[in-house]
Design a protein around this motif. Structure first.
Motif, short mmCIF file in Angstrom:
data_model
loop_
_atom_site.label_atom_id
_atom_site.label_comp_id
_atom_site.label_asym_id
_atom_site.label_seq_id
_atom_site.Cartn_x
_atom_site.Cartn_y
_atom_site.Cartn_z
N ASN A 522 0.83 -1.22 0.00
CA ASN A 522 0.00 0.00 0.00
C ASN A 522 0.86 1.26 0.00
O ASN A 522 0.47 2.28 -0.57
N LYS A 523 2.03 1.19 0.65
CA LYS A 523 2.91 2.37 0.70
C LYS A 523 3.34 2.76 -0.71
O LYS A 523 3.31 3.93 -1.08
N ARG A 526 0.38 4.12 -2.76
CA ARG A 526 0.03 5.49 -2.36
C ARG A 526 1.03 6.49 -2.93
O ARG A 526 0.66 7.55 -3.45
N ILE A 531 -2.05 9.08 -3.97
CA ILE A 531 -3.42 8.90 -3.47
C ILE A 531 -3.56 9.55 -2.10
O ILE A 531 -2.78 9.29 -1.19
N LYS A 532 -4.56 10.40 -1.96
CA LYS A 532 -4.82 11.08 -0.68
C LYS A 532 -5.88 10.34 0.14
O LYS A 532 -5.83 10.32 1.35
N LYS A 534 -8.44 7.25 1.58
CA LYS A 534 -8.20 5.94 2.23
C LYS A 534 -8.18 4.84 1.19
O LYS A 534 -9.07 4.74 0.36
N LEU A 535 -7.15 3.99 1.24
CA LEU A 535 -7.08 2.88 0.27
C LEU A 535 -8.10 1.80 0.66
O LEU A 535 -8.38 1.60 1.84
#
Length: 1507
Positions: A522-523, A526, A531-532, A534-535
């Motif tokens: 996810n890091k 993002r 991406i700002k 929430k994933l």
């Protein structure tokens, strides 16, 4: 490799004295969970020569709880009858041939523990239960007898083979009795000697006591056996020997004539061989026996670790025994053995079958004492199946019993060649994945979040990743390393392991360094995509075969497509609206390379979607694309989809597994269900296609079974609907239910050792329930809490720091504290009412009751008190005697010094505590002045109160703070979290109070406190909103979750969660919300989804209102407007599929005079203000980028109409803007779409509405004949004439009042041929391109009409006889046929290679393989066999056809054209009905075209017929 179906059954039930049996002729049965599995052994098993002669042939299904006993009827002629007993309280009699219950009884009131079918009386079944009750049941006369011999648990019973009235019964305490059932259960002998459970009783196969030479010395050597007391001397012929096996580690032989023991055999301690068992598990002994029929001097018994011993009873003083399979390593059982059954096969072999705790069924040859074969079994759900890509045919199975099976499915000598891996697993195996290139490298994931790597070729324990998931590992995948992973210096592995866990995180593990920390991808996602928001919570990961594209499935139903190396997001698929369970990419070795871009996905919804991602992946867009239209939709399942697998042998063939209890095979390209497998009794969890057999599929389910089944043998083609699915649900519900006390709290995952529980595990569902909603307790949770026994004897450590407890630990925290309430509060609060009432009447007595009572003793005692007190007061120096007196008379402390007073207070305080009055003890301590001590004592005992804490400031600030914190902890244990938080606020611990409420899911209260006491920008507030939002979203409270996300200023997530429900109202609200918050792109996609939902309900007004929400959807409004008008037009003409019961049409002013196009443009002008070419051009630009997939026979009619109207809108816009080239192309696309779908009616309606005067006016508008659009115009005109031609042909039958219905039906009979002859198609089918029509009976008037019409049609039809197009279509058909033949040859070649590799493989396989269903038509296959074509010949044909195609100009190949040969056939048919219609020249031309180009399979028949 066998081509027959195979079954991997559930494990036989443990700790049952008789739950397996066998009869002569080769039928063996064993109880597994709630049913009995039947195995055919010997020649009758029809096994493949060279493999072990046994086969699982069926299952007896009917009990609702565990089957505890199973016995066959051993009377010749009745071998088909058997009996079972179960924990559901019933004894059932079955016929194994019909697998149906013959009769049953439920006479027992308690759990049945023993069962036997009398070997002497053919209709007598005897059963015993845990309370000592025995029932004899005669099934022929439906009569029963109740016997109660001893009030203790029966462990086993066996009827005598020599005397029909004698039954031997073994009890839990070691006593054995022999009873006579003809004398109401009178005890004939009571045999004492064992001192623990009797596990097995075996009668000597010979009557009399001459077969063993037992001398008197042997008897005298055993003084420890007391003589059995013979209660009644009866003439029991010559007596008989009886053998018993007990948990006390001895086998005893008893004489029935003497009623005493004559021999004792003590089990030897053997050195254990093989390491197939966890050394940390201590297992109990089970001692079972078999006395061979033909060898009365021998006895077979089990031993400590699973070994089997053959005792020689002729030399009992030497204790001589032989170890079965003593010479072969690894042939013995590795755990205790429960049952031994003799079996005589049809070829007179004497076999012995054993079942064991190691989950194997073994067969032993009594002639050689060697193990013949092993049938492995499963002790848990079959969660995962994976075939090795390197070691072909090697199937790994992940099972809920904590073990991995690796099955060599290609073994020639053993159908069940299986290795078991258990080291380091210790939990349910929920995911498996083989390394793509490294042999024997298997990754596994478990229920408790562990990820590990096994080398299946070594005996080493697995490597375990140091990074665990917080919840169950859902899926594993090998893929290329992404750059951000810290792999250290030096080489990087070519592939790393990706794991997806139940908490929604995907981790990347370095297989070379599993001890290092895994990387959360996810890091990288993002950072790369900036991406700002929430994933999403990830639930599935799948890599495309080339390793360049990764797909992630999410909890909200979306699928994200990422590109290596930096995981750039290129596409989001918004199709599913529930959690995505499975994603599968098509293999890369299909006949068409573009098929490798197909991705199938399944979710908690029952629909499977297939997407074609070729365009997106190849275009590599700058910003992510959103896809909302599937390439193919596969509908039919009635419950969620758990697993998908593409066939490696076919193009576009998919198998799916579902919770509806079935597996379904699909032809995805045609959207057709092919076959449905219904063999499982539970919900399917996994499925895998055999890599070598195109007909073989493996599936696993929660019925503890793995089945290998053949697609060609399934009688159903689609999943059951309605009643059938209800029956499957009933089947599933008849499975055993977990007992209430074994229920686990849903949020708590505890690895439970299976051996501590019942024989087989009781599994819980994959997804756990969410936490309890704010402060609202769940009834089920309360019931679970009331049962304080932890599951299966596991002790659970409870945190003593509830203030900082995490949400994960919450489940047990709450239950623990509630148990404390039950234990302590009842003790101290219920009696509290009386003392409080008494305090008011007798205050002194209530505070110092012991002193008061001592002051009310006899006069002598009171006088003595005075003397002792006087002595104490007068003596100036301490006196030992006085001190002793004062200690005894503590109440005198009231009159002496302070030390004695303190002692009196201490004694009184203890008395209060013992009587359950801690509050009185606290008051005494306060009188004493020890406030700090009072607080500490109360805190230790969990007895702090509001009053005590209120007094705490008297002892100082620090004591007060400490007391408040201790009280808060105590309140947490008592489940009073809100009150605890309020007390923490009183000492200004705001963050701790908020965290306490949050961790216990009191989000509403936590947010109220945080907003009131903290700064608005404090990150804690946002975290609270997001956490609460996530919980609410999981529980389905989407509107409240959206408010939380809005509170956290996360508008994107708010809109996404509102849209999750997927209904029109939710989608509209989400679109409006996104629009208000400036998320324009999201708003537009949601508004379009909303409009499409309303479209399905035919709510046209609502759809237009939804599209009004966003200006970018103006083009879609035009499409929906045209679709509405066309639908209304079709309804008026009675042409739509069933007139809708309710349609909400827009009230647009329509001019019924003009043409359809004029009416459309008039409404566009009045309702949408479109009146200039520039506006038309702008709308055209908006719509032209949207591409829909091509249609098939199975495309739903509403979806087809929408796609056609999209093309017609583009055509109309181009026409109004003066762009006639684009108008022609748009019209042609709409016509081709209706043609591809086989919907002739729609095609003709498009012609009549948009080309009422034909195509001539378009030619004038196009102008130049060399225009690039000229080929498109020619195709459009050809399709127009093609439609007119069919209508003309059908009109020859005379006017028909229901012509539209008749026309449609006639067309459907030939659509498959039309479609197969379509230019794009790669597989022509052998179907009659013309449906046989009835010969019309014509009248002279009709002939005139036909002649007039014929003159108009003749010239037009000449354009259909295009030789160029005929040549092109012929070449394309040739290519398709050659490709199919090549594919078939490859399949045959693979099979022949397989046969060669199996060296001495049987010849019988070959005809079977030839007769397997092939993907081509049957006639074609027959011709292929009759006239084999060599590979060079096929290659030559393919090359020539491709060269011919290349010679045609591109403008001819670009646009489809009606099948020329089909048109020839229709014209020739019309000519035969109406000779005046066809000129000689046309007839000759049609015949020449058929002669020249009709050489492919589809047209060969007609070529000879018409030429």
């Amino acid at each position: 490799m066998g081509q027959e179906p195979r079954t991997l059954p559930p494990s036989p039930n443990w700790y049952c004295s008789r739950c397996s049996d066998a009869v002569p002729g080769g039928l063996f049965g064993f109880a597994a969970r709630t049913s009995v599995f039947l195995v055919r052994v010997g020649p009758g098993a029809d096994a493949i020569p060279g493999t072990p002669p046994f086969r699982v042939i069926g299952e007896l299904v009917g009990h609702t709880e565990k089957v505890s006993g199973f016995t066959f009827c051993h009377h010749p002629g009745q071998y088909n009858l058997c009996a079972t007993s179960s924990d559901d309280g019933t004894v059932k009699i079955w016929d194994v041939e019909t697998k149906a219950v013959v009769t049953e009884h439920a006479l027992h009131q308690h759990t049945i523990s023993a069962l036997h079918w009398s070997p002497r009386v053919k209709d007598l079944v005897v059963s015993g239960d845990e309370k000592g009750v025995v029932f004899c049941y005669w099934l022929n006369r439906n009569d029963s007898q109740h016997l109660f011999i001893e009030p203790r648990t029966i462990f086993c019973l066996t009827c005598s083979p020599h005397h029909e009235d004698l039954v031997a019964i073994g009890y839990k305490n070691g006593v054995v009795v022999i009873i006579d059932i003809s004398k109401k259960g009178e005890v004939m002998h009571r045999l004492r000697g064992h001192d623990d459970e009797i596990h097995s009783i075996a009668w000597c196969p010979l009557s009399g006591e001459d077969c063993l030479s037992i001398n008197q010395e042997e008897n005298s050597e055993e003084p420890e056996i007391p003589n059995g007391k013979v209660i009644a001397q009866t003439a029991v012929t010559k007596g008989c020997y009886l053998a018993t096996g007990s948990k006390d580690q001895t086998i005893r032989i008893w004489s029935c004539s003497r009623g005493r023991g004559v021999m004792t055999l003590k089990l030897p301690f053997l050195k254990r061989r093989g390491g197939g068992v966890d050394p940390t598990v201590k297992e109990r002994l089970w001692l079972t026996l078999h006395w061979p029929k033909d060898q009365p001097t021998q006895l077979v018994s089990s031993c400590f670790g699973g070994e089997l011993l053959l005792w020689d009873l002729t030399q009992s003083w030497r204790r001589k025994y032989t170890l079965l399979s003593g010479s072969s390593e690894g042939q013995n059982h590795s755990r205790i053995v429960f049952n031994l059954c003799p079996l005589e096969t049809e070829d007179d072999k004497q076999l012995l079958l054993s079942i064991s705790m190691d989950r194997d069924v073994k067969c032993w040859d009594m002639a050689t004492l060697e193990c013949c074969w092993t049938l492995p079994s499963l002790g848990g759900f079959a969660y995962s199946l994976a075939f090795s890509p390197v070691d072909t045919g090697c199937l790994a199975i992940g099972v809920g019993d904590g073990m991995i099976r690796v099955w060599n499915t290609l073994s020639i000598k053993n159908n069940y060649d299986m290795k078991i891996f258990w080291q380091g697993v210790k939990s349910k195996v929920t995911a498996l994945c083989w390394h793509l290139t490294k042999e024997g490298c298997l990754a596994f994931g478990t229920d408790d979040g562990k990820v590990g790597l096994y080398d299946t070729y070594s005996n080493k324990p697995p490597q375990i990743s140091s990074t665990y998931h917080k919840k169950t590992v859902y899926s594993l995948a090998w893929g290329p390393p992404v750059p951000a992973v810290a792999l250290g210096e030096g080489d990087r592995p070519s592939l790393t392991l990706y794991s997806c866990g139940g908490e929604g995180i995907v981790l990347q593990h370095n297989p070379w360094k599993l001890s290092g920390e895994a990387f959360d991808i996810n890091k990288l996602i993002r950072d790369t995509n900036s991406i700002k928001y929430k994933l999403p919570v990830h639930t599935e990961i799948s890599w495309k075969a080339d390793g360049k594209i990764m797909a992630l499935g999410n909890e909200d139903g979306s699928i994200e497509i990422f590109k290596v190396p930096n995981l750039k997001l290129i596409c989001t698929i918004q199709q599913h609206h529930k959690l995505v369970n499975t994603i599968s990419w098509h293999h890369e070795h299909g006949s068409q390379p573009e098929l490798s871009y197909l991705m199938a996905s399944g979710s908690n919804n029952a629909v499977i979607y297939v997407h074609n991602l070729q365009a997106v992946i190849e275009s590599n867009p700058e910003s992510p694309v959103t896809i909302t239209e599937p390439y193919r939709t596969l509908s039919g399942h009635t419950a969620k989809i758990t697993s998908l697998a593409w066939s490696p042998h076919h193009d576009g063939r998919l198998v799916s597994a579902s919770y509806d209890g079935t597996a379904q095979v699909w032809d995805t390209l045609q959207e057709e269900p092919l076959c449905n497998f219904r063999g499982h009794r539970g919900r399917l969890l996994c499925v895998a296609w055999s890599p070598l057999d195109p007909d073989g599929i493996y599936s696993g389910a929660d019925d503890f079974c793995v089945y290998r089944w053949l697609t060609s043998m399934q009688e159903h083609s689609r999943p059951p609907q309605g009643k059938k699915s209800i029956e499957l649900e009933k089947k599933r519900l008849s499975q055993p239910k977990p007992k209430p006390k074994k229920k686990k709290k849903p949020t708590l995952r505890v690895p439970v050792r299976q051996e501590l529980c019942d024989g087989n595990e009781e599994e819980s569902v994959k997804e756990s329930l969410g936490p309890i909603e704010n402060g609202v307790s769940d009834q089920e949770t309360e019931e679970e809490v009331r049962e304080p026994e932890p599951p299966c004897g596991v002790t659970l450590a409870v945190s003593k720091e509830p203030i900082i407890c995490t949400p994960a630990a919450l489940g047990f925290e709450k239950s623990k504290s509630t148990i404390n309430n039950k234990v302590t509060l009842l003790k101290k609060e219920v009696p509290k009412e009386k003392p409080e009432a008494l305090i008011k009447k007798r205050k002194a007595r209530s505070m110092l009751p012991l002193s008061t009572s001592l002051d009310h003793r006899s006069k002598e005692e009171l006088h003595q008190d005075c003397l002792v007190l006087a002595t104490a007061k007068h003596s100036k120096e301490p006196n030992e005697d006085v001190s002793a007196d004062l200690e005894e008379r503590f109440h005198l402390g009231l009159f002496t010094d302070r030390a004695t007073l303190y002692r009196m207070v201490e004694v009184e305080g203890k008395g209060h505590l013992e009587n359950g009055h801690p509050e009185l003890f606290h008051q005494l301590m306060l009188w004493k002045g020890d406030l700090k001590g009072v607080l500490q004592t109360a805190a230790e005992r969990g007895e702090l109160t509001d009053n005590l804490v209120a007094m705490a400031p008297v002892a100082g600030y620090h004591v007060w703070v400490w007391a408040v914190e201790a009280f808060a902890k105590q309140l947490c244990f008592q489940d009073q979290h809100v009150k605890a938080a309020s007390h923490l606020l009183s000492i200004h611990k705001v963050y701790e109070a908020v965290e306490l409420l949050k961790s216990n899911h009191f989000y509403r209260e936590a947010i109220a406190i945080a907003k009131a006491r903290l700064r608005p920008e404090d990150p804690i507030i946002k975290d609270l909103y997001l956490s609460w939002g996530a919980v609410l979203e999981k529980d389905g409270h989407y509107a409240l979750a959206a408010k939380c996300y809005l509170g956290a200023t996360s508008a994107y997530d708010a809109a996404k969660v509102l849209a999750k429900k997927g209904d029109a109202a939710s989608l509209r609200t989400a679109a409006e919300l996104a629009s208000i918050m400036g998320e324009n792109e999201l708003s537009a996609s949601l508004a379009l989804r909303c409009a499409q939902e309303l479209l399905l309900a035919r709510n046209w007004v609502g759809a237009q209102e939804a599209l009004q929400l966003h200006t970018s959807l103006k083009g879609q409004r035009l499409v929906f407007c045209l679709l509405e008008l066309l639908s209304k037009h079709l309804e008026e003409n009675q042409l739509s599929e069933g007139k809708s019961s309710f349609s909400s049409y827009n009230a647009w002013p329509t001019d019924s005079e003009g043409s359809f196009v004029e009416r459309v443009t008039a409404i566009w002008k009045s309702a949408f203000s479109l009146d200039s070419p520039e506006q038309y051009q702008a709308a055209f630009q908006q719509l032209q980028n949207i591409k829909y997939p091509s249609a098939t026979n199975n495309t739903p009619s509403k979806q087809l109409l929408l796609h056609i109207c999209h093309d017609l809108t583009l055509a109309t816009l181009s026409q109004e803007a003066g762009s006639w080239d684009a108008a022609v192309e748009g019209l042609l696309r709409a016509v081709i779409r209706s043609y591809d779908s086989g919907n002739f009616t729609i095609m003709q309606e498009v012609h009549s509405a948009f080309l009422p005067q034909g195509c001539d006016h378009l030619r004038d508008k196009l102008g130049d004949h060399q225009s690039p659009t000229t080929p498109a115009f020619k195709s459009l005109k050809a399709f127009f004439i093609y439609g007119r031609l069919y209508e003309f042909w059908w009109s020859l039958s005379g006017p028909c009042p229901e012509s539209s219905v008749w026309v449609r039906a006639a067309h459907r009979s030939k659509t498959s041929a039309e479609q197969s002859q379509e230019v794009d198609s790669g597989s022509p089918e052998e179907t009659d391109p013309q449906a046989p029509q009835p010969e019309p009976s014509r009248t002279p008037e009709l002939d005139v009409r036909l002649t007039e019409e014929g003159e108009q049609m003749q010239n037009a039809c000449k354009e259909l006889l295009s030789e160029k197009h005929a040549g092109l279509q012929n070449a394309q058909r040739t290519v398709a046929e050659v490709q199919e033949t090549l594919a078939e040859m490859i399949r045959q070649h693979q099979k022949s290679q397989l046969c060669q590799s199996t060296a001495n493989g049987p010849g019988e396989n070959e005809p079977e393989q030839e007769e397997e269903p092939l993907s081509g038509p049957q006639k074609q296959c027959k011709e292929e066999k009759n006239k084999p074509v060599s590979l060079p010949e096929l290659t030559k044909r393919l090359t020539e056809a491709n060269e011919r195609i290349a010679e045609f100009p591109e403008n001819i190949k670009t646009w489809p054209f009606p099948d020329v040969l089909e048109c020839c056939l229709i014209l020739l048919h019309i000519g035969s009905q109406c000779p005046s219609f066809m000129t000689q020249e046309m007839q000759q031309q049609a015949q020449e075209l058929l002669q020249k180009y009709g050489n492919t399979e589809v047209y060969k028949h007609y070529q000879t017929l018409y030429t």
